[in-house]
Design a protein around this motif. Structure first.
Motif, PDB file in Angstrom:
ATOM      1  N   ALA A  18      66.936  -1.075  32.458  1.00 61.10           N
ATOM      2  CA  ALA A  18      65.725  -1.627  31.839  1.00 61.10           C
ATOM      3  C   ALA A  18      65.957  -1.959  30.373  1.00 61.10           C
ATOM      4  O   ALA A  18      65.555  -3.029  29.893  1.00 61.10           O
ATOM      5  N   PHE A  19      66.634  -1.071  29.642  1.00 60.33           N
ATOM      6  CA  PHE A  19      66.855  -1.274  28.213  1.00 60.33           C
ATOM      7  C   PHE A  19      67.701  -2.516  27.954  1.00 60.33           C
ATOM      8  O   PHE A  19      67.310  -3.412  27.196  1.00 60.33           O
ATOM      9  N   TYR A  20      68.869  -2.590  28.585  1.00 59.80           N
ATOM     10  CA  TYR A  20      69.765  -3.719  28.306  1.00 59.80           C
ATOM     11  C   TYR A  20      69.234  -5.022  28.913  1.00 59.80           C
ATOM     12  O   TYR A  20      69.455  -6.109  28.360  1.00 59.80           O
ATOM     13  N   GLY A  21      68.530  -4.911  30.032  1.00 57.34           N
ATOM     14  CA  GLY A  21      67.935  -6.115  30.600  1.00 57.34           C
ATOM     15  C   GLY A  21      66.944  -6.750  29.652  1.00 57.34           C
ATOM     16  O   GLY A  21      66.923  -7.974  29.474  1.00 57.34           O
ATOM     17  N   ASP A  49      69.229  -8.819  13.176  1.00 55.15           N
ATOM     18  CA  ASP A  49      68.075  -8.093  12.638  1.00 55.15           C
ATOM     19  C   ASP A  49      66.975  -7.951  13.687  1.00 55.15           C
ATOM     20  O   ASP A  49      66.421  -6.857  13.881  1.00 55.15           O
ATOM     21  N   LEU A  50      66.670  -9.045  14.359  1.00 51.55           N
ATOM     22  CA  LEU A  50      65.646  -9.027  15.390  1.00 51.55           C
ATOM     23  C   LEU A  50      66.059  -8.112  16.541  1.00 51.55           C
ATOM     24  O   LEU A  50      65.237  -7.345  17.079  1.00 51.55           O
ATOM     25  N   THR A  51      67.333  -8.155  16.930  1.00 51.36           N
ATOM     26  CA  THR A  51      67.808  -7.326  18.033  1.00 51.36           C
ATOM     27  C   THR A  51      67.737  -5.850  17.675  1.00 51.36           C
ATOM     28  O   THR A  51      67.376  -5.012  18.511  1.00 51.36           O
ATOM     29  N   ALA A  52      68.070  -5.503  16.439  1.00 50.28           N
ATOM     30  CA  ALA A  52      67.986  -4.105  16.010  1.00 50.28           C
ATOM     31  C   ALA A  52      66.548  -3.605  16.081  1.00 50.28           C
ATOM     32  O   ALA A  52      66.281  -2.487  16.546  1.00 50.28           O
ATOM     33  N   ARG A  53      65.605  -4.424  15.625  1.00 53.65           N
ATOM     34  CA  ARG A  53      64.203  -4.016  15.690  1.00 53.65           C
ATOM     35  C   ARG A  53      63.748  -3.870  17.138  1.00 53.65           C
ATOM     36  O   ARG A  53      63.011  -2.933  17.488  1.00 53.65           O
ATOM     37  N   ARG A  54      64.187  -4.792  17.988  1.00 56.96           N
ATOM     38  CA  ARG A  54      63.802  -4.728  19.401  1.00 56.96           C
ATOM     39  C   ARG A  54      64.388  -3.489  20.068  1.00 56.96           C
ATOM     40  O   ARG A  54      63.717  -2.845  20.889  1.00 56.96           O
ATOM     41  N   ALA A  55      65.625  -3.138  19.726  1.00 54.85           N
ATOM     42  CA  ALA A  55      66.250  -1.941  20.298  1.00 54.85           C
ATOM     43  C   ALA A  55      65.434  -0.696  19.959  1.00 54.85           C
ATOM     44  O   ALA A  55      65.225   0.177  20.810  1.00 54.85           O
ATOM     45  N   ALA A  56      64.982  -0.594  18.723  1.00 59.16           N
ATOM     46  CA  ALA A  56      64.155   0.546  18.318  1.00 59.16           C
ATOM     47  C   ALA A  56      62.832   0.553  19.066  1.00 59.16           C
ATOM     48  O   ALA A  56      62.349   1.610  19.498  1.00 59.16           O
ATOM     49  N   LEU A  71      62.336  -0.441  22.000  1.00 58.37           N
ATOM     50  CA  LEU A  71      62.604  -0.092  23.392  1.00 58.37           C
ATOM     51  C   LEU A  71      63.039   1.360  23.565  1.00 58.37           C
ATOM     52  O   LEU A  71      63.388   1.774  24.677  1.00 58.37           O
ATOM     53  N   GLY A  72      63.040   2.124  22.474  1.00 57.96           N
ATOM     54  CA  GLY A  72      63.404   3.527  22.561  1.00 57.96           C
ATOM     55  C   GLY A  72      64.805   3.849  22.113  1.00 57.96           C
ATOM     56  O   GLY A  72      65.225   5.010  22.175  1.00 57.96           O
ATOM     57  N   GLY A  73      65.552   2.843  21.654  1.00 57.13           N
ATOM     58  CA  GLY A  73      66.891   3.080  21.128  1.00 57.13           C
ATOM     59  C   GLY A  73      66.836   3.465  19.663  1.00 57.13           C
ATOM     60  O   GLY A  73      65.767   3.703  19.089  1.00 57.13           O
ATOM     61  N   ARG A  74      68.018   3.516  19.032  1.00 64.43           N
ATOM     62  CA  ARG A  74      68.098   3.879  17.618  1.00 64.43           C
ATOM     63  C   ARG A  74      68.982   2.887  16.882  1.00 64.43           C
ATOM     64  O   ARG A  74      69.919   2.332  17.453  1.00 64.43           O
ATOM     65  N   VAL A  75      68.690   2.698  15.603  1.00 64.09           N
ATOM     66  CA  VAL A  75      69.545   1.900  14.727  1.00 64.09           C
ATOM     67  C   VAL A  75      70.426   2.873  13.963  1.00 64.09           C
ATOM     68  O   VAL A  75      69.945   3.614  13.102  1.00 64.09           O
ATOM     69  N   ARG A 117      74.879  -1.505  14.248  1.00 62.16           N
ATOM     70  CA  ARG A 117      75.339  -0.462  15.161  1.00 62.16           C
ATOM     71  C   ARG A 117      74.110   0.228  15.743  1.00 62.16           C
ATOM     72  O   ARG A 117      73.249   0.706  14.994  1.00 62.16           O
ATOM     73  N   LEU A 118      74.020   0.262  17.083  1.00 61.35           N
ATOM     74  CA  LEU A 118      72.826   0.736  17.761  1.00 61.35           C
ATOM     75  C   LEU A 118      73.173   1.813  18.785  1.00 61.35           C
ATOM     76  O   LEU A 118      74.335   2.034  19.114  1.00 61.35           O
ATOM     77  N   ALA A 119      72.153   2.479  19.292  1.00 63.45           N
ATOM     78  CA  ALA A 119      72.297   3.411  20.395  1.00 63.45           C
ATOM     79  C   ALA A 119      71.182   3.158  21.392  1.00 63.45           C
ATOM     80  O   ALA A 119      70.045   2.890  21.006  1.00 63.45           O
ATOM     81  N   ASP A 120      71.498   3.207  22.674  1.00 63.96           N
ATOM     82  CA  ASP A 120      70.466   3.052  23.691  1.00 63.96           C
ATOM     83  C   ASP A 120      69.685   4.359  23.848  1.00 63.96           C
ATOM     84  O   ASP A 120      70.051   5.382  23.252  1.00 63.96           O
ATOM     85  N   PRO A 121      68.594   4.379  24.590  1.00 65.86           N
ATOM     86  CA  PRO A 121      67.783   5.597  24.694  1.00 65.86           C
ATOM     87  C   PRO A 121      68.525   6.790  25.292  1.00 65.86           C
ATOM     88  O   PRO A 121      68.143   7.937  25.060  1.00 65.86           O
ATOM     89  N   GLN A 122      69.598   6.529  26.042  1.00 69.27           N
ATOM     90  CA  GLN A 122      70.369   7.610  26.642  1.00 69.27           C
ATOM     91  C   GLN A 122      71.487   8.110  25.723  1.00 69.27           C
ATOM     92  O   GLN A 122      72.158   9.092  26.037  1.00 69.27           O
ATOM     93  N   GLY A 123      71.705   7.427  24.597  1.00 71.34           N
ATOM     94  CA  GLY A 123      72.706   7.862  23.633  1.00 71.34           C
ATOM     95  C   GLY A 123      73.980   7.045  23.616  1.00 71.34           C
ATOM     96  O   GLY A 123      74.911   7.375  22.870  1.00 71.34           O
ATOM     97  N   GLY A 124      74.067   5.983  24.410  1.00 70.03           N
ATOM     98  CA  GLY A 124      75.253   5.131  24.411  1.00 70.03           C
ATOM     99  C   GLY A 124      75.302   4.253  23.175  1.00 70.03           C
ATOM    100  O   GLY A 124      74.365   3.496  22.906  1.00 70.03           O
ATOM    101  N   HIS A 125      76.407   4.347  22.412  1.00 67.07           N
ATOM    102  CA  HIS A 125      76.550   3.575  21.177  1.00 67.07           C
ATOM    103  C   HIS A 125      77.152   2.204  21.493  1.00 67.07           C
ATOM    104  O   HIS A 125      78.063   2.071  22.310  1.00 67.07           O
TER     105      HIS A 125
END
Length: 250
Positions: A28-31, A208-215, A217-221, A235-243
């Motif tokens: 769901a996150f990467y999609g 910049d837009l992708t970093a904000r969207r990742a956050a 969606l539950g990810g981290r910058v 540099r980002l992390a998904d909600p499960q912790g994948g960098h």
């Protein structure tokens, strides 16, 4: 006459695969973030799907079956023979963690580690040859090793993949295939106690837009968007912790 499948040249980063403890959440996150859709993949190592763009496979997502194994992306390199290259990994001081084994009709693979412990994969493509890094949104754009021993790593990958590694104008060295840089090797001052690792960079239109969207969606910058020699990156992390990293491309 049967169709002939041509593998990518040996040493080319050709595939990236995520092992996660929440496959549905990662899908769901990467999609949502990079526009992937999914189709079933080989199941030798458990639940696994192929991420696709316009019907073409670009990455893999699977469930980690090892207790305590970190959620992480693995970069795979095209090889002419997974068995022979795995032997070279051992001979050069690395380790072989999985395989070589057959991934159904897709190809033959192994998961290995270099002398400093950075994990990477070997892919001997058959029906699935993999994808060369390209600056198209959602695709692998660049792979880079962060290591405390860049000189030793350069010697290791040059020997194992039988490709030259040369210093560049920046602070890294580049693995070359047919004279082209295909991956970077850099002294990882920012590791700060973390193990050496291969970083995957996915192409995006707007970092910049992708970093904000990742956050959202539950990810981290992890590292805010910034300008680099290859373009604007984050540099980002998904909600499960994948960098992972994103790289803005024209």
């Amino acid at each position: 006459m049967p169709a002939v499948t041509l593998r990518l040249a040996q040493g080319t980063p050709c595939w990236v695969s995520l092992l996660t403890d929440d496959l549905a959440g990662a899908r769901a996150f990467y999609g949502d973030l990079v526009g992937w859709t999914y189709s079933p993949g080989p199941t030798q190592l458990g639940d696994y799907v192929r991420a696709e763009l316009d019907g073409e496979p670009v990455a893999g997502l699977g469930v980690s079956t090892a207790t305590g194994f970190p959620v992480q992306w693995t970069t795979y390199f095209a090889v002419d023979s997974a068995d022979h290259t795995a032997q070279l990994v051992r001979a050069c001081g690395g380790t072989v963690a999985v395989g070589p084994l057959q991934a159904e009709r897709a190809g033959r693979m192994a998961i290995v580690a270099d002398v400093s412990g950075a994990v990477f994969g070997l892919w001997q493509g058959e029906e699935l040859t993999g994808r060369e890094a390209v600056p198209e949104p959602g695709e692998l754009a660049w792979a880079e090793l962060l290591t405390p021993d860049a000189e030793g790593a350069s010697a290791f990958y040059g020997a194992v993949l039988n490709r030259p590694v040369r210093p560049t104008d920046s602070d890294e060295s580049a693995l070359l295939v047919d004279g082209r840089p295909v991956a970077g090797i850099r002294h990882g001052a920012e590791l700060r106690g973390h193990p050496p690792r291969w970083q995957v960079h996915f192409a995006v239109r707007d970092a910049d837009l992708t970093a904000r969207r990742a956050a959202d969606l539950g990810g981290r910058v992890l590292v805010e968007p910034h300008d680099t020699a290859r373009g604007r990156a984050a540099r980002l992390a998904d909600p499960q912790g994948g960098h992972f990293s994103v790289l803005e491309t024209p």
